[in-house]
Design a protein around this motif. Structure first.
Motif, PDB file in Angstrom:
ATOM      1  N   LEU A 149      44.860  12.758  90.342  1.00 29.72           N
ATOM      2  CA  LEU A 149      44.071  11.874  89.480  1.00 29.72           C
ATOM      3  C   LEU A 149      42.674  12.433  89.289  1.00 29.72           C
ATOM      4  CD1 LEU A 149      43.852   9.195  87.988  1.00 29.72           C
ATOM      5  CD2 LEU A 149      43.107   8.174  90.105  1.00 29.72           C
ATOM      6  N   LEU A 150      42.078  12.922  90.400  1.00 28.27           N
ATOM      7  CA  LEU A 150      40.747  13.522  90.338  1.00 28.27           C
ATOM      8  C   LEU A 150      40.735  14.707  89.381  1.00 28.27           C
ATOM      9  CD1 LEU A 150      37.885  13.671  91.703  1.00 28.27           C
ATOM     10  CD2 LEU A 150      38.885  15.316  93.226  1.00 28.27           C
ATOM     11  N   VAL A 151      41.733  15.596  89.511  1.00 28.09           N
ATOM     12  CA  VAL A 151      41.770  16.797  88.681  1.00 28.09           C
ATOM     13  C   VAL A 151      41.928  16.429  87.211  1.00 28.09           C
ATOM     14  CG1 VAL A 151      43.168  18.814  88.143  1.00 28.09           C
ATOM     15  CG2 VAL A 151      42.577  18.319  90.484  1.00 28.09           C
ATOM     16  N   VAL A 152      42.813  15.455  86.936  1.00 20.47           N
ATOM     17  CA  VAL A 152      43.046  15.076  85.543  1.00 20.47           C
ATOM     18  C   VAL A 152      41.787  14.490  84.920  1.00 20.47           C
ATOM     19  CG1 VAL A 152      44.243  13.400  84.117  1.00 20.47           C
ATOM     20  CG2 VAL A 152      45.513  14.757  85.738  1.00 20.47           C
ATOM     21  N   LEU A 153      41.105  13.603  85.656  1.00 24.75           N
ATOM     22  CA  LEU A 153      39.915  12.972  85.085  1.00 24.75           C
ATOM     23  C   LEU A 153      38.799  13.985  84.878  1.00 24.75           C
ATOM     24  CD1 LEU A 153      39.805   9.588  86.962  1.00 24.75           C
ATOM     25  CD2 LEU A 153      40.233   9.987  84.575  1.00 24.75           C
ATOM     26  N   VAL A 154      38.619  14.879  85.863  1.00 31.02           N
ATOM     27  CA  VAL A 154      37.554  15.886  85.716  1.00 31.02           C
ATOM     28  C   VAL A 154      37.867  16.816  84.558  1.00 31.02           C
ATOM     29  CG1 VAL A 154      36.533  17.885  86.832  1.00 31.02           C
ATOM     30  CG2 VAL A 154      36.728  15.781  88.070  1.00 31.02           C
ATOM     31  N   ALA A 155      39.137  17.224  84.438  1.00 30.64           N
ATOM     32  CA  ALA A 155      39.495  18.132  83.353  1.00 30.64           C
ATOM     33  C   ALA A 155      39.326  17.461  82.006  1.00 30.64           C
ATOM     34  CB  ALA A 155      40.938  18.607  83.526  1.00 30.64           C
ATOM     35  N   ALA A 156      39.588  16.142  81.946  1.00 25.49           N
ATOM     36  CA  ALA A 156      39.460  15.451  80.667  1.00 25.49           C
ATOM     37  C   ALA A 156      37.998  15.311  80.268  1.00 25.49           C
ATOM     38  CB  ALA A 156      40.120  14.079  80.744  1.00 25.49           C
ATOM     39  N   LEU A 157      37.116  15.151  81.245  1.00 26.61           N
ATOM     40  CA  LEU A 157      35.724  14.849  80.916  1.00 26.61           C
ATOM     41  C   LEU A 157      34.810  16.058  81.053  1.00 26.61           C
ATOM     42  CD1 LEU A 157      35.504  11.403  82.606  1.00 26.61           C
ATOM     43  CD2 LEU A 157      35.246  11.886  80.206  1.00 26.61           C
ATOM     44  N   ARG A 158      35.372  17.239  81.347  1.00 28.96           N
ATOM     45  CA  ARG A 158      34.510  18.375  81.638  1.00 28.96           C
ATOM     46  C   ARG A 158      33.748  18.820  80.400  1.00 28.96           C
ATOM     47  NH1 ARG A 158      37.778  23.303  83.223  1.00 28.96           N
ATOM     48  NH2 ARG A 158      38.109  23.030  81.010  1.00 28.96           N
ATOM     49  N   ASP A 159      34.397  18.731  79.252  1.00 32.03           N
ATOM     50  CA  ASP A 159      33.776  19.252  78.038  1.00 32.03           C
ATOM     51  C   ASP A 159      33.018  18.200  77.256  1.00 32.03           C
ATOM     52  OD1 ASP A 159      34.757  21.708  78.608  1.00 32.03           O
ATOM     53  OD2 ASP A 159      36.635  21.378  77.530  1.00 32.03           O
ATOM     54  N   ALA A 160      32.972  16.966  77.766  1.00 27.46           N
ATOM     55  CA  ALA A 160      32.261  15.924  77.033  1.00 27.46           C
ATOM     56  C   ALA A 160      30.771  16.244  77.017  1.00 27.46           C
ATOM     57  CB  ALA A 160      32.497  14.577  77.688  1.00 27.46           C
ATOM     58  N   SER A 161      30.157  16.086  75.880  1.00 35.67           N
ATOM     59  CA  SER A 161      28.721  16.356  75.794  1.00 35.67           C
ATOM     60  C   SER A 161      27.978  15.041  75.895  1.00 35.67           C
ATOM     61  CB  SER A 161      28.394  17.045  74.480  1.00 35.67           C
ATOM     62  OG  SER A 161      28.572  16.148  73.422  1.00 35.67           O
ATOM     63  N   MET A 162      27.127  14.961  76.901  1.00 32.22           N
ATOM     64  CA  MET A 162      26.378  13.741  77.164  1.00 32.22           C
ATOM     65  C   MET A 162      24.904  14.084  77.213  1.00 32.22           C
ATOM     66  SD  MET A 162      28.367  11.065  77.926  1.00 32.22           S
ATOM     67  CE  MET A 162      30.124  10.837  78.068  1.00 32.22           C
ATOM     68  N   PRO A 163      24.054  13.172  76.808  1.00 35.90           N
ATOM     69  CA  PRO A 163      22.616  13.445  76.917  1.00 35.90           C
ATOM     70  C   PRO A 163      22.170  13.401  78.363  1.00 35.90           C
ATOM     71  CG  PRO A 163      22.968  11.231  76.170  1.00 35.90           C
ATOM     72  CD  PRO A 163      24.317  11.878  76.201  1.00 35.90           C
ATOM     73  N   ALA A 164      21.088  14.096  78.644  1.00 37.39           N
ATOM     74  CA  ALA A 164      20.546  14.072  79.994  1.00 37.39           C
ATOM     75  C   ALA A 164      19.733  12.805  80.198  1.00 37.39           C
ATOM     76  CB  ALA A 164      19.665  15.288  80.226  1.00 37.39           C
ATOM     77  N   LEU A 165      19.795  12.275  81.405  1.00 35.76           N
ATOM     78  CA  LEU A 165      18.996  11.092  81.715  1.00 35.76           C
ATOM     79  C   LEU A 165      17.550  11.509  81.900  1.00 35.76           C
ATOM     80  CD1 LEU A 165      21.160   9.136  84.281  1.00 35.76           C
ATOM     81  CD2 LEU A 165      20.922   8.754  81.864  1.00 35.76           C
ATOM     82  N   SER A 166      16.649  10.770  81.279  1.00 34.49           N
ATOM     83  CA  SER A 166      15.235  11.099  81.448  1.00 34.49           C
ATOM     84  C   SER A 166      14.752  10.560  82.789  1.00 34.49           C
ATOM     85  CB  SER A 166      14.417  10.492  80.322  1.00 34.49           C
ATOM     86  OG  SER A 166      14.458   9.094  80.423  1.00 34.49           O
ATOM     87  N   THR A 167      13.699  11.159  83.269  1.00 32.63           N
ATOM     88  CA  THR A 167      13.184  10.723  84.564  1.00 32.63           C
ATOM     89  C   THR A 167      12.089   9.676  84.421  1.00 32.63           C
ATOM     90  OG1 THR A 167      11.699  12.590  84.479  1.00 32.63           O
ATOM     91  CG2 THR A 167      13.701  12.858  85.761  1.00 32.63           C
TER      92      THR A 167
END
Lengths: 156, 105
Positions: free
Chosen positions: A94-112
């Motif tokens: 389950l871990l591998v599938v979820l990480v592989a599915a979300l690895r290429d998602a482009s997300m903005p960086a959280l500001s500090t």
């Protein structure tokens, strides 16, 4: 990030430790690190509520029940080994599938920089303006859960 | 720090919880692993709330309120669940979940 590593290690400790009391203590450490993450993400109110509710109430309840049952003496009955491996493998899959599915998602960086959205003033305004009905329903839920726990736990 | 970092952290916590539910047979530890999964979801929701607050949405606090309600439900669930486990222990003197096979008859 140190906090995340501590969270993951103590979460593994919950699963892998033989003694249930050790599991409870590891889970408390995990909850504190998660509260630290909340503070870093400017959710101060949630961090405080998290510590009060989880570390203060729920884990004390767990510890209380564990000590009441006196389970430390008796070991957990040994499950067949292949079942344990099957559980670990399916969780890892389950871990591998979820990480592989979300690895290429482009997300903005959280500001500090700080936002005041997690302060109790803003959350209270949202809670009592938009979510009044769920708030009342949750109070009824609490009442019924309390009555249910008393009724179930009562000696007949 | 990218949001993906928090996504992967909560995925890892959630999968550890799933593994715990599948591997252990002590009912109390299974319960704690369920708490772990709920907390992974909470962490993810707070990070998304922070993401939308950075993007300038004024209603990003709703996600934090959902986390609050999840905590409420988790507290109620723990109260009832521990009462049930105590009851099972009182009747069977064990918290092994295989004992609950007897519910079938």
């Amino acid at each position: 990030m140190v906090l995340s590593v501590v969270a993951l290690v103590s979460a593994l400790g919950v699963v892998l430790s033989k003694n249930p009391v050790t599991s409870v203590l590891c889970l408390i450490v995990t909850f504190f690190t998660i509260a630290g993450h909340y503070i870093m993400m400017n959710a101060q109110f949630l961090a405080v509520v998290h510590i009060i509710v989880y570390a203060g109430a729920i884990m004390v309840l767990f510890l209380y029940v564990l000590m009441l049952m006196n389970l430390n003496a008796e070991l957990e009955p040994q499950k067949r080994n292949w079942l344990k491996y099957a559980g670990a493998i399916s969780g890892g899959a389950l871990l591998v599938v979820l990480v592989a599915a979300l690895r290429d998602a482009s997300m903005p960086a959280l500001s500090t920089n700080a936002t005041d959205i997690g302060l109790i003033k803003n959350l209270g305004m949202i809670l009592f303006k938009q979510y009044v009905v769920p708030f009342e329903v949750s109070s009824i839920l609490f009442l019924s859960a309390m009555i249910g726990a008393v009724v179930i736990g009562k000696k007949e | 720090m990218p949001v993906q970092y928090y996504i992967f952290l909560s995925i890892a916590l959630f999968c550890i919880g799933v593994m715990g539910v599948l591997m252990r047979r002590n009912a109390i530890i299974i319960f704690m692993c369920i708490e772990l999964m709920l907390n992974a979801v909470n962490l993810l929701m707070v990070s998304f709330s922070k993401m939308w607050a950075d993007a300038g949405r004024v209603d990003a606090g709703s996600a934090q309120l959902f986390v609050f309600f999840i905590m409420v439900v988790a507290a109620a669930e723990v109260a009832v669940g521990l009462a049930i486990i105590t009851m099972v222990y009182r009747n069977t003197h064990s918290v092994d979940i295989n004992i609950l096979n007897r519910l079938k008859n």
